[in-house]
Design a protein around this motif. Structure first.
Motif, PDB file in Angstrom:
ATOM      1  N   ASN A  62      -6.011  -7.067  -0.646  1.00  0.00           N
ATOM      2  CA  ASN A  62      -4.738  -6.759  -0.012  1.00  0.00           C
ATOM      3  C   ASN A  62      -4.031  -8.069   0.336  1.00  0.00           C
ATOM      4  OD1 ASN A  62      -2.601  -5.803   1.503  1.00  0.00           O
ATOM      5  ND2 ASN A  62      -3.837  -4.983   3.170  1.00  0.00           N
ATOM      6  N   THR A  63      -2.851  -8.291  -0.223  1.00  0.00           N
ATOM      7  CA  THR A  63      -2.123  -9.538   0.026  1.00  0.00           C
ATOM      8  C   THR A  63      -1.210  -9.458   1.243  1.00  0.00           C
ATOM      9  OG1 THR A  63      -0.231  -8.952  -1.387  1.00  0.00           O
ATOM     10  CG2 THR A  63      -2.134 -10.006  -2.458  1.00  0.00           C
ATOM     11  N   LEU A  64      -1.066  -8.273   1.826  1.00  0.00           N
ATOM     12  CA  LEU A  64      -0.163  -8.084   2.958  1.00  0.00           C
ATOM     13  C   LEU A  64      -0.902  -8.282   4.287  1.00  0.00           C
ATOM     14  CD1 LEU A  64       1.789  -4.929   1.735  1.00  0.00           C
ATOM     15  CD2 LEU A  64       2.298  -7.335   1.308  1.00  0.00           C
ATOM     16  N   HIS A  65      -0.138  -8.324   5.365  1.00  0.00           N
ATOM     17  CA  HIS A  65      -0.710  -8.430   6.708  1.00  0.00           C
ATOM     18  C   HIS A  65      -0.807  -7.051   7.371  1.00  0.00           C
ATOM     19  CE1 HIS A  65      -0.520 -12.806   6.581  1.00  0.00           C
ATOM     20  NE2 HIS A  65       0.725 -12.710   6.146  1.00  0.00           N
ATOM     21  N   GLU A  66      -0.775  -6.015   6.609  1.00  0.00           N
ATOM     22  CA  GLU A  66      -0.839  -4.649   7.110  1.00  0.00           C
ATOM     23  C   GLU A  66      -1.791  -3.845   6.235  1.00  0.00           C
ATOM     24  OE1 GLU A  66       2.867  -2.448   5.057  1.00  0.00           O
ATOM     25  OE2 GLU A  66       3.393  -4.352   6.049  1.00  0.00           O
ATOM     26  N   ARG A  67      -2.164  -2.673   6.726  1.00  0.00           N
ATOM     27  CA  ARG A  67      -3.083  -1.846   5.946  1.00  0.00           C
ATOM     28  C   ARG A  67      -2.383  -1.275   4.716  1.00  0.00           C
ATOM     29  NH1 ARG A  67      -6.617   2.483   8.970  1.00  0.00           N
ATOM     30  NH2 ARG A  67      -4.615   3.574   9.048  1.00  0.00           N
ATOM     31  N   VAL A  68      -3.162  -1.080   3.658  1.00  0.00           N
ATOM     32  CA  VAL A  68      -2.687  -0.394   2.463  1.00  0.00           C
ATOM     33  C   VAL A  68      -3.757   0.591   2.022  1.00  0.00           C
ATOM     34  CG1 VAL A  68      -1.255  -2.325   1.672  1.00  0.00           C
ATOM     35  CG2 VAL A  68      -3.611  -2.102   0.837  1.00  0.00           C
ATOM     36  N   LEU A  69      -3.325   1.587   1.282  1.00  0.00           N
ATOM     37  CA  LEU A  69      -4.219   2.576   0.667  1.00  0.00           C
ATOM     38  C   LEU A  69      -4.275   2.302  -0.825  1.00  0.00           C
ATOM     39  CD1 LEU A  69      -5.800   5.292   0.431  1.00  0.00           C
ATOM     40  CD2 LEU A  69      -3.560   6.419   0.321  1.00  0.00           C
ATOM     41  N   ALA A  70      -5.485   2.209  -1.375  1.00  0.00           N
ATOM     42  CA  ALA A  70      -5.676   1.975  -2.810  1.00  0.00           C
ATOM     43  C   ALA A  70      -6.358   3.188  -3.422  1.00  0.00           C
ATOM     44  CB  ALA A  70      -6.505   0.722  -3.041  1.00  0.00           C
ATOM     45  N   VAL A  71      -5.579   4.044  -4.076  1.00  0.00           N
ATOM     46  CA  VAL A  71      -6.124   5.193  -4.802  1.00  0.00           C
ATOM     47  C   VAL A  71      -6.587   4.671  -6.158  1.00  0.00           C
ATOM     48  CG1 VAL A  71      -5.666   7.501  -5.712  1.00  0.00           C
ATOM     49  CG2 VAL A  71      -4.540   6.742  -3.606  1.00  0.00           C
ATOM     50  N   GLY A 138      -7.283   1.965 -12.954  1.00  0.00           N
ATOM     51  CA  GLY A 138      -5.990   2.052 -12.289  1.00  0.00           C
ATOM     52  C   GLY A 138      -6.123   1.999 -10.776  1.00  0.00           C
ATOM     53  N   VAL A 139      -5.169   1.323 -10.137  1.00  0.00           N
ATOM     54  CA  VAL A 139      -5.107   1.268  -8.675  1.00  0.00           C
ATOM     55  C   VAL A 139      -3.662   1.546  -8.260  1.00  0.00           C
ATOM     56  CG1 VAL A 139      -5.489  -0.112  -6.598  1.00  0.00           C
ATOM     57  CG2 VAL A 139      -6.962  -0.441  -8.605  1.00  0.00           C
ATOM     58  N   ALA A 140      -3.443   2.672  -7.567  1.00  0.00           N
ATOM     59  CA  ALA A 140      -2.132   3.017  -7.022  1.00  0.00           C
ATOM     60  C   ALA A 140      -2.125   2.601  -5.549  1.00  0.00           C
ATOM     61  CB  ALA A 140      -1.858   4.504  -7.159  1.00  0.00           C
ATOM     62  N   VAL A 141      -1.214   1.699  -5.197  1.00  0.00           N
ATOM     63  CA  VAL A 141      -1.208   1.089  -3.862  1.00  0.00           C
ATOM     64  C   VAL A 141      -0.065   1.672  -3.037  1.00  0.00           C
ATOM     65  CG1 VAL A 141      -1.168  -1.077  -2.587  1.00  0.00           C
ATOM     66  CG2 VAL A 141      -2.089  -1.021  -4.914  1.00  0.00           C
ATOM     67  N   PHE A 142      -0.400   2.113  -1.821  1.00  0.00           N
ATOM     68  CA  PHE A 142       0.581   2.672  -0.888  1.00  0.00           C
ATOM     69  C   PHE A 142       0.605   1.833   0.389  1.00  0.00           C
ATOM     70  CE2 PHE A 142      -0.659   6.189  -3.543  1.00  0.00           C
ATOM     71  CZ  PHE A 142       0.495   6.948  -3.710  1.00  0.00           C
ATOM     72  N   ARG A 143       1.804   1.541   0.869  1.00  0.00           N
ATOM     73  CA  ARG A 143       1.949   0.925   2.180  1.00  0.00           C
ATOM     74  C   ARG A 143       1.928   2.013   3.254  1.00  0.00           C
ATOM     75  NH1 ARG A 143       6.352  -3.902   1.931  1.00  0.00           N
ATOM     76  NH2 ARG A 143       5.370  -4.299   3.950  1.00  0.00           N
ATOM     77  N   GLU A 144       1.566   1.612   4.459  1.00  0.00           N
ATOM     78  CA  GLU A 144       1.429   2.574   5.553  1.00  0.00           C
ATOM     79  C   GLU A 144       2.757   2.744   6.281  1.00  0.00           C
ATOM     80  OE1 GLU A 144      -1.858   3.599   8.983  1.00  0.00           O
ATOM     81  OE2 GLU A 144      -1.571   1.508   8.382  1.00  0.00           O
TER      82      GLU A 144
END
Length: 286
Positions: A62-71, A138-144
């Protein structure tokens, strides 16, 4: 929605291989050596070469400073549930700047069945009657979604949550960190048609030995119903990637054998060339 959360954040060494993705960087790791497989970029696709029988892991950073969801999916199958993969399914939640290696098909909160490269007929997808999408990770990434701060005097002003993702919604083939849009999906589908069928048996991912891997559940609300990013990495044997022109032939020409190929030689200042007496003015006697 109840989703999987990693118990501990792994501190991983910086990898020299090129990672696919921007919001989340994705690498395929050879678990025997602990090093990432080299990534080849060919006609809009990321590729790695696998060896039959070798175990591998999917590293997501995760390159962000927040949580992400990786499906996450392998061969078109969700790695948590074994269902045919969709964006609106459960996945792994990573904290800000967290990295983790997914090492297998999730069997419980304490076990996985290891990912291993194998012939397509032995792959988990083929053994469950779903071999149409073998050869892709495949990785589908969602921001919270950020918490909403609603004034106590006007509770009705809160914005309604976004609608849930619809089952059967159109899937995108975006990879390498591009945002999701229909036009890019059509371009990605066209690029697939340019890749000719491989001349040898293709690789898939098998359902390997059981291994310990501990996770727990958590809650996660997606900011949007569609992914912020989809990372896609295709794989096959080295022989097939050579035959398809994905690995350049020039890259396989071997030079002199090196006993330490993974290390760079340390260089010091070399001696100057011998003094040419025919050009004495260019030489200085000691």
């Amino acid at each position: 929605m109840r989703l999987i959360l990693f118990v501990a954040c792994l501190v991983l060494a910086t990898q020299s291989a090129h990672a696919a993705g921007r919001v989340a960087e994705v690498l395929v790791i050879d678990r025997d050596s602990g090093t990432p497989l080299r990534t080849y970029y060919h006609r809009g696709e990321y590729w790695v070469a696998g060896n039959p029988g070798a175990r591998y892991a999917i590293e997501i950073r995760n390159t962000l400073h927040e949580r992400v969801l990786a499906v996450t999916s392998v061969d078109g199958i969700n790695v948590l549930t074994g269902d045919t993969a969709r964006w609106d399914q459960g996945g792994y939640v990573l904290h800000g700047e967290e990295a983790y290696e997914i090492t297998g098909w999730r069997k419980s909160q304490a076990e996985v069945a290891a990912f291993e490269f194998t012939a397509v007929p032995n792959s988990y997808a083929a053994r469950t009657g779903r071999s149409a999408n073998v050869g892709v990770i495949g990785v589908a990434v969602f921001r919270e979604r950020a918490p909403e701060h609603v004034a106590a005097t006007a509770p009705s002003t809160a914005a309604p949550p976004p609608p849930p993702a619809r089952e059967g919604s159109g899937e995108s083939n975006i990879r390498g960190g591009a945002d999701v849009d229909d036009g890019s999906a059509r371009s990605a589908q066209k690029s697939e048609a340019l890749v000719q069928p491989a001349p040898m048996a293709r690789l898939g991912t098998g359902h390997g030995a059981r291994e310990q891997s501990y996770v727990e559940f958590t809650d996660f609300t997606r900011a949007n119903s569609q992914p912020n990013e989809i990372v896609r990495i295709r794989y096959d044997s080295r022989e097939n990637l050579l035959a398809l022109g994905i690995i350049p032939r020039a890259a396989t020409v071997a030079g002199e054998p090196n006993p330490f190929p993974g290390s760079s030689l340390v260089h010091f200042v070399p001696d100057p060339p011998a003094c040419n007496r025919g050009q004495v003015r260019q030489c200085v006697d000691d």
